[in-house]
Design a protein around this motif. Structure first.
Motif, PDB file in Angstrom:
ATOM      1  N   MET A  89      33.649 -82.788  39.495  1.00 28.34           N
ATOM      2  CA  MET A  89      32.751 -82.071  39.842  1.00 28.34           C
ATOM      3  C   MET A  89      32.307 -81.174  41.429  1.00 28.34           C
ATOM      4  O   MET A  89      32.344 -80.603  41.637  1.00 28.34           O
ATOM      5  CB  MET A  89      31.811 -80.924  38.821  1.00 28.34           C
ATOM      6  N   GLY A  90      31.934 -82.387  42.170  1.00 30.60           N
ATOM      7  CA  GLY A  90      31.051 -82.581  43.511  1.00 30.60           C
ATOM      8  C   GLY A  90      29.914 -82.061  43.036  1.00 30.60           C
ATOM      9  O   GLY A  90      29.517 -81.565  43.873  1.00 30.60           O
ATOM     10  N   ALA A  91      29.455 -83.234  42.483  1.00 27.14           N
ATOM     11  CA  ALA A  91      27.800 -82.931  42.196  1.00 27.14           C
ATOM     12  C   ALA A  91      27.022 -83.864  42.427  1.00 27.14           C
ATOM     13  O   ALA A  91      28.008 -85.514  42.169  1.00 27.14           O
ATOM     14  CB  ALA A  91      27.337 -82.490  40.510  1.00 27.14           C
ATOM     15  N   GLU A  92      26.070 -84.033  42.247  1.00 25.67           N
ATOM     16  CA  GLU A  92      25.196 -85.411  42.651  1.00 25.67           C
ATOM     17  C   GLU A  92      24.763 -86.090  40.989  1.00 25.67           C
ATOM     18  O   GLU A  92      24.544 -85.467  40.230  1.00 25.67           O
ATOM     19  CB  GLU A  92      23.552 -84.953  43.015  1.00 25.67           C
ATOM     20  N   LEU A  93      25.041 -87.548  41.000  1.00 23.25           N
ATOM     21  CA  LEU A  93      24.590 -87.982  40.282  1.00 23.25           C
ATOM     22  C   LEU A  93      23.265 -88.378  39.855  1.00 23.25           C
ATOM     23  O   LEU A  93      23.218 -89.556  41.151  1.00 23.25           O
ATOM     24  CB  LEU A  93      26.083 -89.282  40.198  1.00 23.25           C
ATOM     25  N   VAL A  94      22.063 -88.188  39.330  1.00 23.19           N
ATOM     26  CA  VAL A  94      21.188 -88.433  39.262  1.00 23.19           C
ATOM     27  C   VAL A  94      20.194 -89.313  37.929  1.00 23.19           C
ATOM     28  O   VAL A  94      20.644 -88.897  36.848  1.00 23.19           O
ATOM     29  CB  VAL A  94      20.368 -87.809  39.548  1.00 23.19           C
ATOM     30  N   GLU A  95      19.479 -90.303  38.500  1.00 24.40           N
ATOM     31  CA  GLU A  95      18.251 -90.406  37.318  1.00 24.40           C
ATOM     32  C   GLU A  95      16.863 -90.479  37.156  1.00 24.40           C
ATOM     33  O   GLU A  95      16.803 -89.874  38.356  1.00 24.40           O
ATOM     34  CB  GLU A  95      18.402 -92.210  37.284  1.00 24.40           C
ATOM     35  N   GLY A  96      16.810 -90.194  36.582  1.00 24.93           N
ATOM     36  CA  GLY A  96      14.601 -89.929  37.066  1.00 24.93           C
ATOM     37  C   GLY A  96      13.894 -89.985  37.144  1.00 24.93           C
ATOM     38  O   GLY A  96      13.712 -89.317  37.934  1.00 24.93           O
ATOM     39  N   HIS A  97      14.343 -91.201  38.028  1.00 21.42           N
ATOM     40  CA  HIS A  97      13.343 -91.456  39.339  1.00 21.42           C
ATOM     41  C   HIS A  97      14.091 -91.055  40.246  1.00 21.42           C
ATOM     42  O   HIS A  97      13.536 -90.974  41.117  1.00 21.42           O
ATOM     43  CB  HIS A  97      13.625 -92.832  39.041  1.00 21.42           C
ATOM     44  N   ASP A  98      15.122 -89.945  40.093  1.00 18.04           N
ATOM     45  CA  ASP A  98      15.617 -89.713  41.580  1.00 18.04           C
ATOM     46  C   ASP A  98      15.176 -87.676  41.842  1.00 18.04           C
ATOM     47  O   ASP A  98      15.508 -87.550  42.634  1.00 18.04           O
ATOM     48  CB  ASP A  98      17.190 -89.356  41.295  1.00 18.04           C
ATOM     49  N   LEU A  99      14.640 -87.545  40.760  1.00 17.53           N
ATOM     50  CA  LEU A  99      13.903 -85.816  40.575  1.00 17.53           C
ATOM     51  C   LEU A  99      12.488 -86.465  40.572  1.00 17.53           C
ATOM     52  O   LEU A  99      11.393 -86.963  40.117  1.00 17.53           O
ATOM     53  CB  LEU A  99      14.350 -85.389  39.360  1.00 17.53           C
ATOM     54  N   ARG A 100      11.831 -85.205  40.705  1.00 16.75           N
ATOM     55  CA  ARG A 100       9.648 -84.702  40.197  1.00 16.75           C
ATOM     56  C   ARG A 100      10.042 -82.883  40.977  1.00 16.75           C
ATOM     57  O   ARG A 100      11.644 -82.338  41.521  1.00 16.75           O
ATOM     58  CB  ARG A 100       9.408 -85.088  41.731  1.00 16.75           C
ATOM     59  N   VAL A 101       9.267 -82.357  40.193  1.00 18.34           N
ATOM     60  CA  VAL A 101       8.214 -81.443  40.792  1.00 18.34           C
ATOM     61  C   VAL A 101       8.445 -80.937  42.044  1.00 18.34           C
ATOM     62  O   VAL A 101       6.719 -81.686  42.364  1.00 18.34           O
ATOM     63  CB  VAL A 101       7.717 -80.964  39.293  1.00 18.34           C
ATOM     64  N   VAL A 102       8.954 -80.319  42.206  1.00 17.51           N
ATOM     65  CA  VAL A 102       8.059 -79.509  44.006  1.00 17.51           C
ATOM     66  C   VAL A 102       8.439 -78.252  44.154  1.00 17.51           C
ATOM     67  O   VAL A 102       9.242 -77.222  43.079  1.00 17.51           O
ATOM     68  CB  VAL A 102       9.803 -79.658  44.751  1.00 17.51           C
TER      69      VAL A 102
END
Length: 475
Positions: A242-255
């Motif tokens: 898809m050309g999308a990023e593969l992320v895990e929970g620790h890669d994300l945060r509320v900003v």
């Protein structure tokens, strides 16, 4: 002496003549050298192993990574057969979305008495956090995998609806790619509808569900539990395609009220998150507080319109096996039409009279956990030993509401290539459906799963099943 059950053979009639969808393939196969096909089968296995197309088997200490066997004989559906199937699938998926919108808002189907109130309110898959919330475009099930079985020429049944995180689409795509590489001459001879545009359609469908807060071109990411998950290959494959990023929970945060992912240039806002983790692990502040896989606060951002989660939390109530037994009523309630695709007759063990019938006929029925999947936690009565039936009986008596039972279906067969020839094996089919405000898109074909063991009716890869390419003919 007992009679042998008669199964619908999708390739050949009882007199040995070939059915129309397989005519051209049968002619081609008859001209092939068996040794060449044998070599091609080994070549396909080597390709899958090199590519890393494996899955993990939970509960096995040894050889946790397993290759899903691939069979080189395609399962072929005519244009007419597919047209009927796709109409039935679309009708069902639209009804499921309408059902989810209703039970998390007005609950008209409950007030009408079409399904019991407690079946929803007491169900672990029903999330009170979703009450009163409408996701972008009113889409709850962005990706659906509808499991279908066949028992006759015009007899198709829905075995279950996968409305949470349906897996297996990467195998559908890789199976087709493998067949194209190994037998290009087949595809010039036989006009088969393509499946390769699924990743592009998936991204387009997800982007069309972007939240109100999205400004500009939507950013899409795939949330995975990590490399130890059984479907990690698929998560990384789809993100890449898809050309999308593969992320895990620790890669994300509320900003600033949005969900952002960590990049080398700092944090970047995500608009649509295709999450491949279960509801319970999604947000430790809303669900399981011990979860290390999710994102703290993501449900607040979601409910505030700051991100789209696909599939929506709480969508699992629609594929609960107890709810499944009411699907004909659900389809009729929301569409005003009779269901095009039938359900398998289902006995709800929570009902005392039904429980008695099931307990008296365990050796003849298939009994499944209401929340079970992957072939785990089920009893296939005709194939079970007396010891297994006795043990299962105790579990069923202890928690009857946790189970439903169904008759053992005479699943259709499709040939596999074995011992340098063809032999029939039982199959099911999982077509993949994309839902967005733009409409419903169904990939022609889907993933055919095949029970490679002679006589077996269990097609799940976790139970030793394999896969094959599924062809829908152009005309």
């Amino acid at each position: 002496m007992s009679s042998t059950p008669q199964f619908y053979n999708e390739m050949k009639r009882s007199d040995g003549s070939v059915r129309a969808p397989y005519d051209a393939y049968s002619d081609w196969f008859g001209q092939q050298d068996a040794a060449r096909l044998d070599a091609k089968a080994r070549e396909a296995e080597a390709f899958f192993r090199r590519t890393g197309i494996t899955f993990n088997v939970y509960g096995q200490a040894e050889a946790q990574e397993r290759l899903i066997p691939f069979d080189l004989v395609p399962r072929i559906l005519s244009h007419r057969e597919w047209s009927r199937l796709s109409r039935g699938i679309e009708q069902r998926v639209r009804a499921i979305n309408a059902f989810l919108l209703d039970i998390y808002n007005r609950q008209e189907i409950l007030r009408a008495g079409r399904i019991p109130q407690q079946l929803v309110s007491d169900n672990a898959a029903f999330l009170p956090q979703m009450i009163g919330f409408r996701p972008p475009g009113d889409v709850y099930t962005h990706i659906v995998g509808t499991d279908i079985v066949r028992t006759g020429e015009n007899d198709f049944f829905v075995l279950e609806d996968n409305a949470r995180t349906p897996s297996g689409v990467s195998y559908m795509l890789e199976n087709r790619e493998t067949m194209l590489q190994m037998f290009p001459e087949l595809f010039s001879k036989i006009r088969v509808q393509p499946v390769s545009d699924y990743p592009k359609n998936l991204r387009r469908s997800l982007a069309a569900c972007a939240p109100a807060a999205c400004d500009g071109k939507p950013t899409v990411a795939v949330l995975t539990p990590g490399i130890f998950n059984s479907a990690y290959f698929e998560h990384s494959f789809l993100a890449d395609q898809m050309g999308a990023e593969l992320v895990e929970g620790h890669d994300l945060r509320v900003v600033d009220g949005r969900i952002a992912m960590r990049t080398t240039q700092g944090y970047k806002v995500i608009d649509v998150l295709y999450r491949r983790i279960d509801d319970d692990f999604l947000d430790p502040m809303s669900f399981n507080p011990d979860s290390m896989l999710g994102v703290p606060g993501i449900m607040d951002v979601y409910r505030a319109g700051g991100i789209t989660l696909a599939n929506a939390p709480g969508a699992g109530i629609a594929d609960d096996k107890a709810i499944y037994s009411y699907m004909p009523d659900i389809v009729e309630f929301y569409t005003g039409e009779k269901a095009i695709l039938r359900n398998v007759e289902t006995h709800r063990c929570a009902e005392p009279e039904t429980l008695k019938y099931v307990l008296d006929n365990l050796d003849k029925l298939v009994v499944k956990e209401v929340h079970g999947s992957g072939g785990y936690g089920m009893l296939v009565g005709p194939a079970a030993s007396k010891k297994e039936i006795t043990a299962f009986r105790k579990k069923l008596e202890a928690r009857p509401a946790n189970y439903i039972a169904q008759p053992t279906l005479s699943l259709s067969t499709v040939p596999i290539f074995v011992d340098r020839g063809l032999a029939p094996r039982h199959v099911d089919l999982r077509p993949y459906v994309l839902v967005s405000p733009e409409g419903v898109r169904i990939t022609p074909g889907g993933l055919t799963r095949v029970a490679l063991t002679e006589g077996s009716l269990v097609v799940n890869s976790s139970q030793g099943g394999g896969t094959k390419d599924t062809w829908v003919l152009e005309d």
